[in-house]
Design an enzyme around this catalytic site. Structure first.
Site, PDB file in Angstrom:
ATOM      1  N   HIS A   1       0.833  -1.196   0.000  1.00 36.50           N
ATOM      2  CA  HIS A   1       0.000   0.000   0.000  1.00 36.50           C
ATOM      3  C   HIS A   1       0.875   1.255   0.000  1.00 36.50           C
ATOM      4  O   HIS A   1       1.909   1.295   0.681  1.00 36.50           O
ATOM      5  CB  HIS A   1      -0.896   0.031   1.245  1.00 36.50           C
ATOM      6  CG  HIS A   1      -1.896  -1.075   1.303  1.00 36.50           C
ATOM      7  ND1 HIS A   1      -1.561  -2.351   1.675  1.00 36.50           N
ATOM      8  CD2 HIS A   1      -3.232  -1.081   1.030  1.00 36.50           C
ATOM      9  CE1 HIS A   1      -2.646  -3.111   1.637  1.00 36.50           C
ATOM     10  NE2 HIS A   1      -3.670  -2.370   1.246  1.00 36.50           N
TER      11      HIS A   1
ATOM     12  N   MET B   1       8.158  -3.321   4.885  1.00 44.52           N
ATOM     13  CA  MET B   1       8.693  -3.360   3.527  1.00 44.52           C
ATOM     14  C   MET B   1       9.419  -2.067   3.177  1.00 44.52           C
ATOM     15  O   MET B   1      10.392  -2.076   2.417  1.00 44.52           O
ATOM     16  CB  MET B   1       7.571  -3.628   2.520  1.00 44.52           C
ATOM     17  CG  MET B   1       6.956  -5.021   2.630  1.00 44.52           C
ATOM     18  SD  MET B   1       8.189  -6.354   2.594  1.00 44.52           S
ATOM     19  CE  MET B   1       9.026  -6.027   1.051  1.00 44.52           C
TER      20      MET B   1
ATOM     21  N   ASP C   1      27.056   0.276  -6.595  1.00 54.02           N
ATOM     22  CA  ASP C   1      27.273   1.117  -7.768  1.00 54.02           C
ATOM     23  C   ASP C   1      28.423   2.087  -7.540  1.00 54.02           C
ATOM     24  O   ASP C   1      29.186   2.381  -8.467  1.00 54.02           O
ATOM     25  CB  ASP C   1      25.987   1.879  -8.090  1.00 54.02           C
ATOM     26  CG  ASP C   1      26.132   2.758  -9.322  1.00 54.02           C
ATOM     27  OD1 ASP C   1      26.529   2.233 -10.384  1.00 54.02           O
ATOM     28  OD2 ASP C   1      25.879   3.969  -9.220  1.00 54.02           O
TER      29      ASP C   1
END
Length: 342
Positions: free
Chosen positions: A83, A117, A132
């Protein structure tokens, strides 16, 4: 064919086994917090470059922190059934270890569903950004141990990851009968850990860490540094400090009875020999000034030859503890180094 989702807990599947977004409309709006962690593993020389801002892509940690925060804000776009949440705050922090970077993230919201999450996405995106930034000098770096550490709020209540078990299979003897850990301890060195989620997030200044570091310097101990971490990852920070084998580690904060206070459990899981008298003396000293000192769960002991001591998180509690150590530290270190009991 029977229903696929006949087990409780698989909330993202309907009765036919199809993915669905859970309807949270009937849930109450509550304050919710989640903390996650991950570890980016690389070489010690790369860690030194990160620490010294010596990589081709500068501002490595600042860039990774911004990426982690941005990832948390876009979690519902990345994870199909999440959500969209109005995040109250997101913090991303780093601890530079010998050959890895510990990443922690804490997400907060006031809503109908949790932010687990969002916290996990934050550490994952921050870790990918670290890769990176450093891949030009270490293409073998790896992001590992992405995991939830703690969460509060919601119908299921509070949850916290259990402390990692102590490895009891390590060798216990070496030259002259000393333990390998004790033989490797660096004489008159100290590390300072601050367990404070708010200080780690930058919402509160850390006043206790510098106080302890200055006290050690006055007593002739070289201080490795002051490391401020969220309460949820104090065990990981303690492991990182023990790996460098200082003579003493002092942890401040996380010794109360709050739901996030876990310093005593982290230390107890790692010490080989308890030193209860030190903790009792610190509590007794504090009780002379305030009755609330009785609530402190400070502990002390020896882990792999290193003295580990937990002090309260207040400046007054730290001063009380350092006053106690004034009369103990030299004698304790002398005994651990093989001196007599005189």
């Amino acid at each position: 064919m029977g229903a696929v989702n006949d087990r409780p807990g698989l909330s993202h599947l309907d009765s036919d086994g199809r993915a669905r977004m859970v309807d949270v409309g009937a849930k109450p709006v509550t304050a919710r917090v989640a903390t996650a962690s991950a570890r980016y593993r690389t070489r010690p020389d790369v860690i030194a470059l990160v620490r010294g801002d010596g990589l081709p892509k500068a501002d490595v940690l600042a860039t990774a922190r911004l990426a982690g925060i941005g990832g948390a804000k876009r979690t519902s776009e990345l994870i199909p059934l999440c959500h969209p949440l109005p995040l109250d705050a997101v913090s991303v922090d780093f601890v530079l270890e010998r050959s890895s970077i510990l990443i922690t993230a804490t997400a907060r919201t006031t809503g109908r569903t949790g932010v687990e999450m969002e916290a996990l996405t934050a550490v994952a995106v921050a870790g990918l950004t670290l890769h990176d930034m450093v891949k030009a000098v270490d293409a073998h770096g790896s992001l590992t141990e992405v995991r939830l550490e703690a969460k509060t709020g919601g119908r299921s209540g509070d949850w916290m990851r259990d402390p990692e078990p102590v490895d009891e299979a390590a060798p216990t003897t070496a030259v002259d009968g000393a333990t390998p850990a004790a033989a490797a301890v660096r004489a008159r060195t100290a590390a300072v850990l601050v367990s404070s989620t708010r200080a780690a997030a930058g919402t509160r200044p850390d006043e206790t860490g510098p106080l302890i570091a200055a006290w050690f310097a006055e007593h002739g101990c070289a201080v490795d540094g002051v490391t401020v971490v969220a309460d949820a990852v104090i065990g990981d920070a303690l492991d990182a400090a023990l790996a460098t084998a200082p003579a003493v580690i002092v942890v401040t904060g996380g010794t109360g009875v709050g739901p996030d206070d876990r310093t005593p459990e982290a230390i107890a899981a790692r010490i080989d020999t308890a030193l209860p008298g030190i903790a009792e003396a610190v509590r007794a000293r504090g009780l002379a000034a305030t009755p609330t000192a009785a609530l402190s769960r400070g502990v002390a002991g020896i882990a792999r030859g290193t003295v580990v001591i937990a002090l309260p998180g207040s400046t007054g509690g730290v001063r009380d503890g350092l006053t106690v150590l004034d009369g103990l530290l030299d004698h304790l270190l002398d005994q651990l180094a093989g001196g007599d009991h005189g």
